[in-house]
Design a protein around this motif. Structure first.
Motif, short mmCIF file in Angstrom:
data_model
loop_
_atom_site.label_atom_id
_atom_site.label_comp_id
_atom_site.label_asym_id
_atom_site.label_seq_id
_atom_site.Cartn_x
_atom_site.Cartn_y
_atom_site.Cartn_z
N ARG A 1 -12.94 7.86 -6.04
CA ARG A 1 -12.64 6.68 -6.30
C ARG A 1 -11.07 6.23 -5.74
O ARG A 1 -10.93 4.96 -5.49
CB ARG A 1 -12.50 6.38 -7.82
CG ARG A 1 -13.94 6.42 -8.62
CD ARG A 1 -13.60 6.13 -10.17
NE ARG A 1 -13.04 7.35 -10.79
CZ ARG A 1 -12.30 7.30 -11.77
NH1 ARG A 1 -12.32 6.40 -12.46
NH2 ARG A 1 -11.76 8.64 -12.04
N ILE A 2 -10.44 7.38 -5.42
CA ILE A 2 -9.10 7.01 -4.83
C ILE A 2 -8.99 7.74 -3.73
O ILE A 2 -9.25 9.15 -3.57
CB ILE A 2 -8.01 7.16 -5.70
CG1 ILE A 2 -7.93 6.33 -7.09
CG2 ILE A 2 -6.48 7.05 -5.05
CD1 ILE A 2 -6.76 6.77 -7.94
N LYS A 3 -8.53 7.23 -2.51
CA LYS A 3 -8.23 8.23 -1.19
C LYS A 3 -7.09 8.71 -1.29
O LYS A 3 -6.83 9.79 -0.64
CB LYS A 3 -8.79 7.41 0.05
CG LYS A 3 -10.35 6.62 0.06
CD LYS A 3 -11.13 7.98 0.04
CE LYS A 3 -12.70 7.70 0.22
NZ LYS A 3 -13.55 8.38 0.33
N HIS A 4 -5.96 7.56 -1.34
CA HIS A 4 -4.66 7.87 -1.06
C HIS A 4 -3.77 7.60 -2.51
O HIS A 4 -3.43 6.50 -2.53
CB HIS A 4 -4.11 7.46 0.04
CG HIS A 4 -4.77 7.66 1.41
ND1 HIS A 4 -5.21 8.99 1.89
CD2 HIS A 4 -5.78 6.87 1.97
CE1 HIS A 4 -6.02 8.93 2.92
NE2 HIS A 4 -6.58 7.87 3.07
N PRO A 5 -3.19 8.69 -3.12
CA PRO A 5 -2.33 8.27 -4.32
C PRO A 5 -0.99 7.61 -3.55
O PRO A 5 -0.32 8.37 -2.70
CB PRO A 5 -2.10 9.69 -4.82
CG PRO A 5 -3.28 10.63 -4.39
CD PRO A 5 -3.33 9.94 -3.21
N ALA B 1 8.17 14.76 -6.36
CA ALA B 1 7.44 15.28 -7.43
C ALA B 1 5.86 15.19 -7.37
O ALA B 1 5.25 16.23 -8.17
CB ALA B 1 7.71 14.19 -8.62
N TYR B 2 5.49 14.84 -6.16
CA TYR B 2 3.85 14.87 -5.96
C TYR B 2 3.60 14.64 -4.47
O TYR B 2 4.64 14.41 -3.62
CB TYR B 2 3.41 14.03 -6.82
CG TYR B 2 1.58 13.94 -6.64
CD1 TYR B 2 1.14 14.75 -7.30
CD2 TYR B 2 1.18 12.74 -6.23
CE1 TYR B 2 -0.34 14.72 -7.44
CE2 TYR B 2 -0.39 12.61 -6.13
CZ TYR B 2 -0.96 13.67 -6.87
OH TYR B 2 -2.36 13.70 -6.71
N ASP B 3 2.28 14.99 -4.15
CA ASP B 3 2.11 15.01 -2.71
C ASP B 3 1.61 13.55 -2.32
O ASP B 3 0.38 13.16 -2.34
CB ASP B 3 0.73 15.97 -2.37
CG ASP B 3 0.40 15.82 -0.87
OD1 ASP B 3 1.32 15.26 -0.10
OD2 ASP B 3 -0.82 16.22 -0.83
N TRP B 4 2.51 12.86 -2.38
CA TRP B 4 2.11 11.28 -2.29
C TRP B 4 1.64 11.01 -0.72
O TRP B 4 2.42 11.56 0.03
CB TRP B 4 3.45 10.35 -2.45
CG TRP B 4 4.02 10.46 -3.86
CD1 TRP B 4 5.13 11.23 -4.19
CD2 TRP B 4 3.23 9.99 -5.18
NE1 TRP B 4 5.19 11.06 -5.66
CE2 TRP B 4 4.27 10.35 -6.11
CE3 TRP B 4 2.07 9.14 -5.30
CZ2 TRP B 4 4.23 10.21 -7.52
CZ3 TRP B 4 2.13 8.77 -6.57
CH2 TRP B 4 3.09 9.18 -7.76
N HIS B 5 0.72 9.90 -0.76
CA HIS B 5 0.33 9.66 0.74
C HIS B 5 1.15 8.28 1.25
O HIS B 5 1.34 8.23 2.40
CB HIS B 5 -1.05 9.41 0.79
CG HIS B 5 -1.86 10.75 0.33
ND1 HIS B 5 -3.10 10.74 0.86
CD2 HIS B 5 -1.67 11.84 0.19
CE1 HIS B 5 -3.74 12.07 0.48
NE2 HIS B 5 -2.49 12.59 0.33
N MET B 6 1.56 7.55 0.43
CA MET B 6 2.22 6.24 0.67
C MET B 6 3.00 5.73 -0.32
O MET B 6 2.66 5.98 -1.80
CB MET B 6 1.15 5.15 0.84
CG MET B 6 1.90 3.88 1.56
SD MET B 6 1.91 2.75 0.03
CE MET B 6 0.15 1.92 0.00
N CYS B 7 4.05 5.03 -0.20
CA CYS B 7 5.12 4.30 -0.98
C CYS B 7 5.30 2.72 -0.49
O CYS B 7 5.38 2.84 0.57
CB CYS B 7 6.26 5.25 -1.50
SG CYS B 7 7.34 5.26 0.07
N GLN B 8 5.56 2.03 -1.45
CA GLN B 8 6.03 0.78 -1.35
C GLN B 8 7.43 0.69 -1.69
O GLN B 8 7.61 0.77 -2.73
CB GLN B 8 5.04 -0.30 -1.86
CG GLN B 8 3.81 -0.80 -0.85
CD GLN B 8 3.15 -1.74 -1.54
OE1 GLN B 8 3.61 -2.59 -2.18
NE2 GLN B 8 1.79 -1.76 -1.34
N ILE B 9 8.17 -0.10 -0.91
CA ILE B 9 9.81 -0.45 -1.21
C ILE B 9 9.95 -1.63 -0.74
O ILE B 9 9.47 -2.44 0.26
CB ILE B 9 10.65 0.61 -0.64
CG1 ILE B 9 10.64 0.66 1.01
CG2 ILE B 9 10.30 2.03 -1.13
CD1 ILE B 9 11.88 1.33 1.77
#
Length: 377
Positions: free
Chosen positions: A146-150, A167-175
């Protein structure tokens, strides 16, 4: 359209992303989206190279996802990377993670989202989500497709941002990032920190909610015009952000077709590290002009809070500064709401408690009087 590597992921995204928070509406009712116009704009953008579409649960009073779901029918869903956001403030127990995601998938008329973000993380919200098991839930939702990229979007201080990143293997962040907010929240240091870890960075509020593009003060416009470069204030602001190689895409909430076309044109050659030293000097000059227009040198440290009379001193000074700097009416509207909740400057009893603790040694009592006069004019 210029395309950029999406962090360490194996695909590229358009330099311009379509943000679905400020779509055209009917009768200025945010819940009443002008469906025909909004769909036309989204599809026009996709037809002209935009391949990243971004929405969220609360946008347009919970109607944005519904509209986006309609816009991405007829084969458009397969042409884009779709992002939406978990309303973390609505999560009270573990079961809410699945409930909300499934509701959003139904609205979007899709089986999966490419990017699913924890929306507007702050320190408290982040710790609450961790305690409720969001990281374990992310793993399961990725596993079932259901989710490709956390991912996550962020509104807090740099140290909190780094804590979340690590803290985690994030694929993307928004700032939030623009030439007036270089050191705000995650800021430039956070941009580079996430980039160094291979996390794709998506920039929101590139125009500071339109402040850097609409009703531009005369002295700012003169500085841009003196450069001899034919470029709108919006294009200058976007180009400055695109200059950073760590930026994957820049979100723009485009409410008219004219804005869509202008931003697509600006993104045609949005290459990183392409601004000349002369162009960067123009941006620095404009920043200095805006900074000179600051009405009160409050740093929003909040040492003056709580006020015995419940006067929201930092917020009032922020509104005064925004009115002075950007010549927009939004601060006045916001201040009316503050008056309605009895938190405005007129409630000051001149006890002096705030002035005794202000690190900037501001004459807060007099500044509040001046702010009240200007904001109610």
């Amino acid at each position: 359209m210029e395309y950029r590597k999406c962090g360490s992921l194996d695909f590229t995204v358009s330099a311009l992303g379509f943000g679905c928070m400020r779509m055209p509406t009917i009768d200025d009712n945010p819940a009443n989206i002008n469906e025909a116009k909004a769909i036309e704009q989204i599809r026009y953008a996709i037809d002209h190279g935009v391949n990243y579409v971004d929405t969220a649960y609360p946008y347009h009073q919970e109607q944005s996802e519904v509209l986006v779901g309609k816009a991405l029918q007829d084969g458009y869903r397969e042409k884009v990377k779709l992002a939406t956001k978990l309303p973390v403030w609505m999560v009270k127990e573990y079961a809410d993670f699945d409930r909300l995601l499934n509701e959003q998938l139904a609205k979007l008329q899709t089986d999966y989202v490419d990017f699913y973000l924890l929306h507007a993380l702050s320190k408290d919200r982040w710790h609450q989500m961790k305690e409720l098991g969001v990281l374990e839930w992310f793993d399961s939702a990725v596993a079932d497709g259901r989710i490709k990229h956390p991912s996550f979007s962020f509104h807090d201080t740099l140290d909190v941002f780094k804590e979340i990143v690590d803290a985690y293997d994030w694929h993307m962040c928004q700032i939030q990032f623009n030439y007036m907010d270089e050191d705000y929240q995650a800021g430039l240091e956070g941009l580079k920190y996430a980039g160094s870890k291979g996390i794709a960075v998506v920039v929101m509020e590139p125009l500071r909610g339109g402040k850097l593009a609409k009703n531009v003060p005369t002295d700012v416009k003169a500085a841009f015009d003196a450069s001899g470069i034919e470029r709108t204030p919006a294009a200058w602001a976007l180009r400055w952000i695109w200059n950073f190689p760590e930026v994957a895409t820049v979100l723009s909430g485009m409410g008219t077709m004219e804005e869509v076309k202008e931003n697509i044109a600006s993104a045609a050659d949005a290459k990183p590290e392409s601004m000349t030293s002369e162009e960067l000097a123009v941006i620095e000059q404009v920043k200095e002009i805006y900074q000179r227009r600051i009405a009160v040198n409050c740093t929003e440290c909040a040492y003056c809070q709580p006020c015995p009379s419940d006067v929201k001193i930092p917020q009032i000074f922020k509104m005064h500064n925004e009115l002075s700097m950007y010549e927009i009416d939004d601060p006045k509207r916001g201040y009316k709401g503050m008056i309605g909740s009895s938190e405005d400057a007129s409630k000051c009893v001149e006890c002096g408690q705030c002035e005794a603790v202000c690190p900037q040694n501001l004459a807060i009592i007099e500044e509040l009087k001046r702010a009240h006069e200007v904001l109610t004019a």
